[in-house]
Design an enzyme around this catalytic site. Structure first.
Site, short mmCIF file in Angstrom:
data_model
loop_
_atom_site.label_atom_id
_atom_site.label_comp_id
_atom_site.label_asym_id
_atom_site.label_seq_id
_atom_site.Cartn_x
_atom_site.Cartn_y
_atom_site.Cartn_z
N TYR A 211 -12.79 -8.88 72.22
CA TYR A 211 -14.31 -8.84 73.37
C TYR A 211 -14.83 -10.21 73.86
CZ TYR A 211 -17.58 -8.86 69.07
OH TYR A 211 -18.49 -9.65 67.94
N ASP A 288 -27.78 -8.97 54.70
CA ASP A 288 -26.76 -9.20 53.83
C ASP A 288 -27.19 -8.55 52.25
OD1 ASP A 288 -24.76 -9.27 55.84
OD2 ASP A 288 -23.64 -10.07 55.28
C1 LIG Z 1 -15.71 -10.03 60.22
C2 LIG Z 1 -17.38 -9.80 60.43
C3 LIG Z 1 -17.96 -8.99 62.14
C4 LIG Z 1 -19.23 -8.85 61.99
N1 LIG Z 1 -19.63 -8.55 62.78
C5 LIG Z 1 -20.37 -8.10 63.13
C6 LIG Z 1 -21.07 -7.65 64.44
O1 LIG Z 1 -20.73 -7.42 65.84
N2 LIG Z 1 -22.27 -6.73 64.37
C7 LIG Z 1 -23.64 -7.16 63.71
O2 LIG Z 1 -24.56 -7.27 63.81
N3 LIG Z 1 -23.40 -8.06 62.30
C8 LIG Z 1 -21.59 -8.70 62.00
N4 LIG Z 1 -21.62 -9.04 60.98
C9 LIG Z 1 -21.85 -9.05 59.79
C10 LIG Z 1 -23.09 -10.18 59.94
O3 LIG Z 1 -22.46 -11.02 60.39
C11 LIG Z 1 -23.76 -10.37 58.68
O4 LIG Z 1 -24.18 -9.11 58.31
C12 LIG Z 1 -24.73 -11.31 58.98
O5 LIG Z 1 -24.35 -12.88 59.24
C13 LIG Z 1 -25.78 -10.94 57.57
O6 LIG Z 1 -27.38 -12.51 57.92
P1 LIG Z 1 -27.48 -12.97 56.79
O7 LIG Z 1 -28.36 -13.74 57.30
O8 LIG Z 1 -28.41 -11.99 56.08
O9 LIG Z 1 -26.85 -13.28 56.07
P2 LIG Z 1 -26.04 -14.44 55.68
O10 LIG Z 1 -25.50 -15.15 57.19
O11 LIG Z 1 -24.72 -14.72 55.17
O12 LIG Z 1 -27.07 -16.14 55.64
C14 LIG Z 1 -27.91 -16.42 54.76
C15 LIG Z 1 -27.93 -18.33 54.79
O13 LIG Z 1 -28.43 -18.17 53.54
C16 LIG Z 1 -28.35 -20.17 52.82
N5 LIG Z 1 -28.09 -19.91 52.00
C17 LIG Z 1 -27.50 -19.37 50.42
N6 LIG Z 1 -28.01 -19.42 49.06
C18 LIG Z 1 -28.73 -20.24 49.98
C19 LIG Z 1 -29.58 -20.67 48.92
N7 LIG Z 1 -29.86 -21.00 47.84
N8 LIG Z 1 -30.62 -21.52 49.00
C20 LIG Z 1 -30.33 -21.65 50.42
N9 LIG Z 1 -29.89 -21.56 51.90
C21 LIG Z 1 -28.65 -20.64 50.60
C22 LIG Z 1 -26.28 -20.00 53.91
O14 LIG Z 1 -26.68 -21.55 53.66
C23 LIG Z 1 -27.23 -19.10 54.93
O15 LIG Z 1 -26.75 -19.56 55.68
C24 LIG Z 1 -19.68 -9.12 60.62
C25 LIG Z 1 -19.68 -9.59 59.73
C26 LIG Z 1 -17.99 -10.06 59.04
C27 LIG Z 1 -17.56 -11.03 58.14
#
Ligand SMILES: Cc1cc2nc3c(=O)[nH]c(=O)nc-3n(C[C@H](O)[C@H](O)[C@H](O)COP(=O)(O)OP(=O)(O)OC[C@H]3O[C@@H](n4cnc5c(N)ncnc54)[C@H](O)[C@@H]3O)c2cc1C
Length: 387
Positions: A211, A288
């Protein structure tokens, strides 16, 4: 309330913004020294876009996003369209458009809003560790300095340390699949690859999603393959020669798109069972960390954004009863997240059918037609917070 968030990904940033708008001060800790452009594209469906728009981020998103007119599903070998789901009227149908973006752009919009927000103290290069839940609050260390808060929100991703505190280690499930990702300047992909929509190619135990991002100047390509590699990073280089062999025999349109890629990164796909606990004592999980899902419904980030909205609403309504608020949050979110998580898994099975069973799937999709197929996701995209 003293509130800390571990992780400034999409979940952590959105939670911080919503908390601050609700009048709570928050310390947001991110272990990375700077938030680089990890990953490639992300699809922001209307259910999540609605919350971002309520934060006033709609114009900033629109400046960087593309609105797809459709999702075309094609056969990987024939290259022909099996069915097309009409998205052009998503804004009319769901009240909010469907947006395609670079992940880094989305994170940048959220980060800029967080930096401009006086209620949020952002600590970059600060990994949280040494968690201890006590009757008085949650203790932890950041850069070796001790801290104590009334509530710790674990937005620390699929390898969450906060989750280990709540539900123990080993929360991650393997998938046996990897996502190969690249972005290609739009001028370099084949001219007959549509730039105004998402195109999905279904192949033999594989699928590819393509996309436009960055106002269609770049094309995001994700190829999902079944392989036994279990690397940890989000940006491991992948060998294009291996991919070419794996996709031998696919349509020229797909082959030429692959050839245009300058390089690939691959991510091992894993998931976290959403039925495990998300909260205990003074700690709670969002995104996540709580329920990483396979990306076959493009909903991981969307669910993180929804989590943030519901958690903040529960906290605001419960006033000082943090434990009650966290329990309510989990009760409200679990059924929907579990349904989305399972639907994403089922989509993987449907997309990866063998050549023996795929013709039945394709015939069913054709019979249903794009409009009805899209209608099957109204429960997902049409979601809004209710009282
Ligand atoms: C191939 C692929 C395609 C995707 N496409 C989509 C899509 O089109 N649409 C959609 O909605 N979702 C999509 N996703 C899912 C999406 O990317 C994730 O669900 C989302 O990024 C999760 O966000 P998060 O903030 O929960 O976790 P993360 O993005 O993993 O952020 C976690 C953060 O915590 C930090 N961290 C970790 N441990 C510590 C600690 N001890 N102390 C301080 N900081 C820490 C990390 O450095 C990171 O910055 C896709 C995933 C994949 C793999």
């Amino acid at each position: 309330m003293r509130i800390a968030i571990a992780g400034a990904g999409i979940a952590g940033l959105t939670t911080a913004l919503l908390l601050s708008r609700a009048g709570h001060g928050v310390d947001l800790y991110e272990r990375a020294a700077n938030l680089s452009e990890v990953g490639a594209g992300v699809q922001i469906s209307p259910n999540a876009g609605r919350i971002l728009e309520q934060l006033g981020l709609g114009p900033a998103l629109d400046h960087l996003a593309t609105r797809p007119v459709a999702i075309d599903i094609r056969g990987a070998v024939s290259g022909r369209v099996i069915v097309s789901l009409p998205l052009a009227k998503a804004a009319a149908r769901y009240g909010v458009p469907y947006r395609l973006m670079h992940r880094g752009d989305l994170q940048g919009v959220l980060l800029n809003a967080a930096i401009a927000d006086h209620g949020i103290k952002l600590h970059l290069g600060a990994a949280l560790a040494d968690f201890a839940d006590t009757p008085a609050g949650m203790r932890f260390s950041a850069n070796d300095a001790p801290h104590e808060v009334d509530l710790l929100i674990g937005a620390d991703g699929v390898r969450s340390k906060v989750r280990e505190l709540i539900s123990g280690p080993n929360g991650r499930q393997s998938s046996g699949r990897t996502a190969w990702r690249t972005t290609i300047p739009a001028a370099k992909v084949p001219a007959d690859l549509p730039r105004d929509r998402t195109t999905m190619f279904l192949g033999d135990r594989t699928h590819v999603v393509i996309y436009p991002i960055r106002s269609a100047r770049e094309i995001n390509v994700v190829a999902i393959v079944e392989e036994n590699w279990t690397g940890e990073g989000w940006s491991e280089p992948g060998d294009p020669a291996w991919l070419a062999v794996h996709f031998r025999g696919v349509s020229p349109l797909l082959q030429d798109t692959f050839t245009a890629a300058a390089g690939w990164t691959r991510w091992y796909l894993s998931a976290v069972d959403p039925l495990a606990s998300w909260q205990k004592g003074h700690a709670v999980l969002v995104g996540d960390a709580a329920h990483a899902m396979l990306p076959f419904l493009a909903q991981g980030a969307a669910m993180a954004i929804e989590d943030a909205a519901i958690l903040v609403r529960c906290l605001t309504r419960a006033n000082t009863d943090i434990e009650g608020a966290l329990a309510r949050y989990e009760v409200l979110r679990k059924p929907r997240v579990t349904r989305v998580w399972q639907t994403a898994r089922q989509s993987g099975t449907i997309y990866h059918m063998s050549p023996l069973t795929a013709p039945f799937r394709d015939a069913t999709m054709k019979t249903l037609g794009g409009e009805r197929l899209l209608g099957r996701y109204d429960w997902l995209y049409g979601w809004r917070q209710t009282d």
